[in-house]
Design an enzyme around this catalytic site. Structure first.
Site, PDB file in Angstrom:
ATOM      1  N   ARG A   1      -0.464  -8.461  13.464  1.00 53.96           N
ATOM      2  CA  ARG A   1      -1.002  -7.493  12.491  1.00 53.96           C
ATOM      3  C   ARG A   1      -1.797  -8.215  11.404  1.00 53.96           C
ATOM      4  O   ARG A   1      -2.846  -7.745  10.978  1.00 53.96           O
ATOM      5  CB  ARG A   1       0.141  -6.676  11.871  1.00 53.96           C
ATOM      6  CG  ARG A   1       0.734  -5.679  12.858  1.00 53.96           C
ATOM      7  CD  ARG A   1       2.099  -5.194  12.420  1.00 53.96           C
ATOM      8  NE  ARG A   1       2.101  -4.557  11.137  1.00 53.96           N
ATOM      9  CZ  ARG A   1       3.178  -4.500  10.334  1.00 53.96           C
ATOM     10  NH1 ARG A   1       4.316  -5.041  10.706  1.00 53.96           N
ATOM     11  NH2 ARG A   1       3.083  -3.883   9.183  1.00 53.96           N
TER      12      ARG A   1
ATOM     13  N   ARG B   1      11.680  -5.550   4.914  1.00 56.57           N
ATOM     14  CA  ARG B   1      11.450  -4.124   4.629  1.00 56.57           C
ATOM     15  C   ARG B   1      12.459  -3.224   5.355  1.00 56.57           C
ATOM     16  O   ARG B   1      12.782  -3.422   6.523  1.00 56.57           O
ATOM     17  CB  ARG B   1      10.044  -3.722   5.078  1.00 56.57           C
ATOM     18  CG  ARG B   1       9.823  -2.216   4.923  1.00 56.57           C
ATOM     19  CD  ARG B   1       8.408  -1.789   5.014  1.00 56.57           C
ATOM     20  NE  ARG B   1       7.737  -2.287   6.198  1.00 56.57           N
ATOM     21  CZ  ARG B   1       6.429  -2.192   6.387  1.00 56.57           C
ATOM     22  NH1 ARG B   1       5.675  -1.619   5.471  1.00 56.57           N
ATOM     23  NH2 ARG B   1       5.872  -2.665   7.473  1.00 56.57           N
TER      24      ARG B   1
ATOM     25  N   ARG C   1      -9.870   0.857   8.026  1.00 61.62           N
ATOM     26  CA  ARG C   1      -9.552  -0.563   8.212  1.00 61.62           C
ATOM     27  C   ARG C   1     -10.465  -1.250   9.207  1.00 61.62           C
ATOM     28  O   ARG C   1     -10.137  -2.334   9.698  1.00 61.62           O
ATOM     29  CB  ARG C   1      -8.078  -0.802   8.471  1.00 61.62           C
ATOM     30  CG  ARG C   1      -7.492  -0.300   9.670  1.00 61.62           C
ATOM     31  CD  ARG C   1      -6.068   0.094   9.458  1.00 61.62           C
ATOM     32  NE  ARG C   1      -5.031  -0.849   9.679  1.00 61.62           N
ATOM     33  CZ  ARG C   1      -3.783  -0.636   9.204  1.00 61.62           C
ATOM     34  NH1 ARG C   1      -3.518   0.393   8.440  1.00 61.62           N
ATOM     35  NH2 ARG C   1      -2.837  -1.466   9.488  1.00 61.62           N
TER      36      ARG C   1
ATOM     37  N   LYS D   1       0.837  -1.209   0.000  1.00 64.68           N
ATOM     38  CA  LYS D   1       0.000   0.000   0.000  1.00 64.68           C
ATOM     39  C   LYS D   1       0.875   1.264   0.000  1.00 64.68           C
ATOM     40  O   LYS D   1       0.652   2.179  -0.783  1.00 64.68           O
ATOM     41  CB  LYS D   1      -0.924   0.025   1.223  1.00 64.68           C
ATOM     42  CG  LYS D   1      -1.863  -1.174   1.318  1.00 64.68           C
ATOM     43  CD  LYS D   1      -2.782  -1.082   2.528  1.00 64.68           C
ATOM     44  CE  LYS D   1      -2.080  -1.099   3.865  1.00 64.68           C
ATOM     45  NZ  LYS D   1      -1.358  -2.357   4.179  1.00 64.68           N
TER      46      LYS D   1
ATOM     47  N   ARG E   1      11.197  -0.963  10.840  1.00 61.30           N
ATOM     48  CA  ARG E   1      10.055  -0.514  11.650  1.00 61.30           C
ATOM     49  C   ARG E   1       9.918  -1.394  12.884  1.00 61.30           C
ATOM     50  O   ARG E   1      10.100  -2.600  12.812  1.00 61.30           O
ATOM     51  CB  ARG E   1       8.775  -0.570  10.810  1.00 61.30           C
ATOM     52  CG  ARG E   1       8.234   0.818  10.533  1.00 61.30           C
ATOM     53  CD  ARG E   1       7.152   0.807   9.533  1.00 61.30           C
ATOM     54  NE  ARG E   1       5.981   0.023   9.942  1.00 61.30           N
ATOM     55  CZ  ARG E   1       4.858  -0.030   9.233  1.00 61.30           C
ATOM     56  NH1 ARG E   1       4.769   0.657   8.108  1.00 61.30           N
ATOM     57  NH2 ARG E   1       3.840  -0.754   9.630  1.00 61.30           N
TER      58      ARG E   1
HETATM   59  P1  AP5 Z   1       4.834  -1.594   1.853  1.00 59.22           P
HETATM   60  O1  AP5 Z   1       4.491  -0.770   0.663  1.00 59.22           O
HETATM   61  O2  AP5 Z   1       5.593  -0.943   2.959  1.00 59.22           O
HETATM   62  O3  AP5 Z   1       3.539  -2.361   2.404  1.00 59.22           O
HETATM   63  P2  AP5 Z   1       2.251  -1.800   3.157  1.00 59.22           P
HETATM   64  O4  AP5 Z   1       1.060  -2.492   2.583  1.00 59.22           O
HETATM   65  O5  AP5 Z   1       2.234  -0.306   3.181  1.00 59.22           O
HETATM   66  O6  AP5 Z   1       2.538  -2.395   4.583  1.00 59.22           O
HETATM   67  P3  AP5 Z   1       2.460  -1.755   6.034  1.00 59.22           P
HETATM   68  O7  AP5 Z   1       3.192  -2.701   6.922  1.00 59.22           O
HETATM   69  O8  AP5 Z   1       2.920  -0.320   6.049  1.00 59.22           O
HETATM   70  O9  AP5 Z   1       0.947  -1.823   6.291  1.00 59.22           O
HETATM   71  P4  AP5 Z   1       0.248  -1.810   7.642  1.00 59.22           P
HETATM   72  O10 AP5 Z   1      -1.152  -1.699   7.193  1.00 59.22           O
HETATM   73  O11 AP5 Z   1       0.562  -2.914   8.560  1.00 59.22           O
HETATM   74  O12 AP5 Z   1       0.934  -0.572   8.394  1.00 59.22           O
HETATM   75  P5  AP5 Z   1       0.411   0.885   8.788  1.00 59.22           P
HETATM   76  O13 AP5 Z   1       1.585   1.775   8.830  1.00 59.22           O
HETATM   77  O14 AP5 Z   1      -0.771   1.270   7.973  1.00 59.22           O
HETATM   78  O15 AP5 Z   1       5.647  -2.875   1.294  1.00 59.22           O
HETATM   79  C1  AP5 Z   1       6.129  -3.870   2.195  1.00 59.22           C
HETATM   80  C2  AP5 Z   1       7.453  -4.450   1.657  1.00 59.22           C
HETATM   81  O16 AP5 Z   1       7.198  -5.133   0.424  1.00 59.22           O
HETATM   82  C3  AP5 Z   1       8.518  -3.383   1.317  1.00 59.22           C
HETATM   83  O17 AP5 Z   1       9.771  -3.873   1.695  1.00 59.22           O
HETATM   84  C4  AP5 Z   1       8.422  -3.207  -0.207  1.00 59.22           C
HETATM   85  O18 AP5 Z   1       9.662  -2.855  -0.761  1.00 59.22           O
HETATM   86  C5  AP5 Z   1       7.981  -4.602  -0.644  1.00 59.22           C
HETATM   87  N1  AP5 Z   1       7.118  -4.586  -1.833  1.00 59.22           N
HETATM   88  C6  AP5 Z   1       6.020  -3.781  -2.034  1.00 59.22           C
HETATM   89  N2  AP5 Z   1       5.452  -4.051  -3.222  1.00 59.22           N
HETATM   90  C7  AP5 Z   1       6.195  -5.063  -3.774  1.00 59.22           C
HETATM   91  C8  AP5 Z   1       6.117  -5.803  -4.997  1.00 59.22           C
HETATM   92  N3  AP5 Z   1       5.146  -5.563  -5.905  1.00 59.22           N
HETATM   93  N4  AP5 Z   1       7.021  -6.778  -5.226  1.00 59.22           N
HETATM   94  C9  AP5 Z   1       7.993  -7.049  -4.309  1.00 59.22           C
HETATM   95  N5  AP5 Z   1       8.141  -6.378  -3.136  1.00 59.22           N
HETATM   96  C10 AP5 Z   1       7.242  -5.407  -2.877  1.00 59.22           C
HETATM   97  O19 AP5 Z   1      -0.153   0.621  10.274  1.00 59.22           O
HETATM   98  C11 AP5 Z   1       0.708   0.393  11.358  1.00 59.22           C
HETATM   99  C12 AP5 Z   1      -0.101   0.373  12.649  1.00 59.22           C
HETATM  100  O20 AP5 Z   1      -0.743   1.640  12.853  1.00 59.22           O
HETATM  101  C13 AP5 Z   1      -1.248  -0.655  12.706  1.00 59.22           C
HETATM  102  O21 AP5 Z   1      -0.788  -1.924  13.085  1.00 59.22           O
HETATM  103  C14 AP5 Z   1      -2.185  -0.011  13.735  1.00 59.22           C
HETATM  104  O22 AP5 Z   1      -1.740  -0.223  15.038  1.00 59.22           O
HETATM  105  C15 AP5 Z   1      -2.060   1.479  13.427  1.00 59.22           C
HETATM  106  N6  AP5 Z   1      -3.059   1.984  12.451  1.00 59.22           N
HETATM  107  C16 AP5 Z   1      -2.802   2.588  11.262  1.00 59.22           C
HETATM  108  N7  AP5 Z   1      -3.927   2.914  10.641  1.00 59.22           N
HETATM  109  C17 AP5 Z   1      -4.958   2.522  11.444  1.00 59.22           C
HETATM  110  C18 AP5 Z   1      -6.369   2.569  11.323  1.00 59.22           C
HETATM  111  N8  AP5 Z   1      -6.968   3.102  10.242  1.00 59.22           N
HETATM  112  N9  AP5 Z   1      -7.113   2.062  12.325  1.00 59.22           N
HETATM  113  C19 AP5 Z   1      -6.546   1.527  13.431  1.00 59.22           C
HETATM  114  N10 AP5 Z   1      -5.197   1.434  13.597  1.00 59.22           N
HETATM  115  C20 AP5 Z   1      -4.408   1.932  12.608  1.00 59.22           C
END
Ligand code: AP5
Length: 235
Positions: free
Chosen positions: A187, A143, A97, A22, A176
């Site tokens: 997660r 990552r 989410r 994402k 991270r």
């Molecule tokens: P990346 O693009 O970083 O993946 P991502 O989907 O963004 O993963 P996240 O871990 O950031 O998502 P998340 O939803 O857990 O975290 P968030 O920060 O929102 O890619 C991942 C890896 O894959 C990278 O190394 C990249 O290079 C590689 N890659 C990508 N595409 C590729 C491809 N096509 N081919 C090969 N490799 C590839 O949330 C963190 C925390 O915040 C949550 O756990 C929660 O506690 C809180 N939070 C955030 N938003 C909310 C909400 N709305 N409600 C409640 N709690 C929330």
């Protein structure tokens, strides 16, 4: 990648499990259409870093890999969406989410977004990235993120040219806090339990599209750009 600022693309929601890409794709969409990426994870991590009242409340919840309670998100998302750079469109990365967050977003957009919109006209395009469990584990454990510009790498799949340093600005890459294996499992569990219902919320409306997130970066982006251009509302 050619920039296309000729259209208002409206709201875009990126949906998908942790590690689906994402954040990576949000940055590419932002670059192509010159609209902001709004990542609730990044907003919350900034609050934690600055030890704000919200940051103190959510720090341990995030460290455990659980979702932050819905009502702690609404003010920060609303404040960000009211900023002028969101007028032509924006990409929500990590929000909504839960089903209540999805309901809140629809109500917010209908009440406040785009002054001249007709009710319902500017509903988001919801793009779900589909990636299997083993690939997610590989992506999350590998990552690395630039501590300065936020560029995302993967030591297995998209390594930087020089180990542990950003290609763009030479800054140190960081892991991270929540990318430890036991937290990753929590997660992914939270996604299954609380975020899958968001897809159900949007299913049935023409707003939900699923793209194959296992392709190389460019292949995923191409699918996304096609969907955005097919669905852009002209809002
Ligand atoms: P990346 O693009 O970083 O993946 P991502 O989907 O963004 O993963 P996240 O871990 O950031 O998502 P998340 O939803 O857990 O975290 P968030 O920060 O929102 O890619 C991942 C890896 O894959 C990278 O190394 C990249 O290079 C590689 N890659 C990508 N595409 C590729 C491809 N096509 N081919 C090969 N490799 C590839 O949330 C963190 C925390 O915040 C949550 O756990 C929660 O506690 C809180 N939070 C955030 N938003 C909310 C909400 N709305 N409600 C409640 N709690 C929330």
């Amino acid at each position: 990648m050619a920039e296309d600022t000729s259209r208002s693309i409206g709201p875009i929601v990126l949906l998908g499990p942790p590690g689906a890409g994402k954040g990576t794709q949000a940055k590419r969409i932002a670059e192509r259409y010159a609209v902001p990426q709004i990542s609730t994870g990044d907003l919350l991590r900034e609050h934690v870093r600055n030890a704000t009242g919200l940051g103190v409340l959510v720090k341990d919840i995030m460290a455990r890999g659980e979702l932050v309670p819905d009502d702690l998100l609404y003010d920060i998302v609303a404040d960000r969406l009211r900023e002028p750079d969101c007028k032509r469109g924006f990409i929500l990365d990590g929000f909504p989410r839960t089903a209540p967050q999805a309901g809140w977003l629809d109500a917010f957009l209908e009440n406040e977004f785009f002054d001249n919109s007709e009710p319902g006209k500017c509903g988001p395009i919801v793009i779900r990235l589909d990636v299997d469990y083993n690939e997610l584990l590989l992506r999350l454990t590998g990552r690395r993120t630039c501590s300065l510009c936020g560029h995302i790498y993967n030591v297995h799949l998209q390594p930087p040219r020089v180990d542990e340093l950003c290609d763009v600005d030479g800054s140190k890459l960081i892991i991270r806090d929540d990318d430890r294996e036991e937290v990753i499992r929590e997660r992914l569990f939270a996604y299954e339990r609380q975020t899958q219902p968001v897809a159900k919320y949007y299913e049935g409306s023409a707003r939900l599209v699923t793209v194959d997130g296992t392709l190389p970066l460019e292949g995923v982006s191409e699918q996304i750009f096609r969907e955005i251009e097919a669905h852009s509302t002209g809002c």
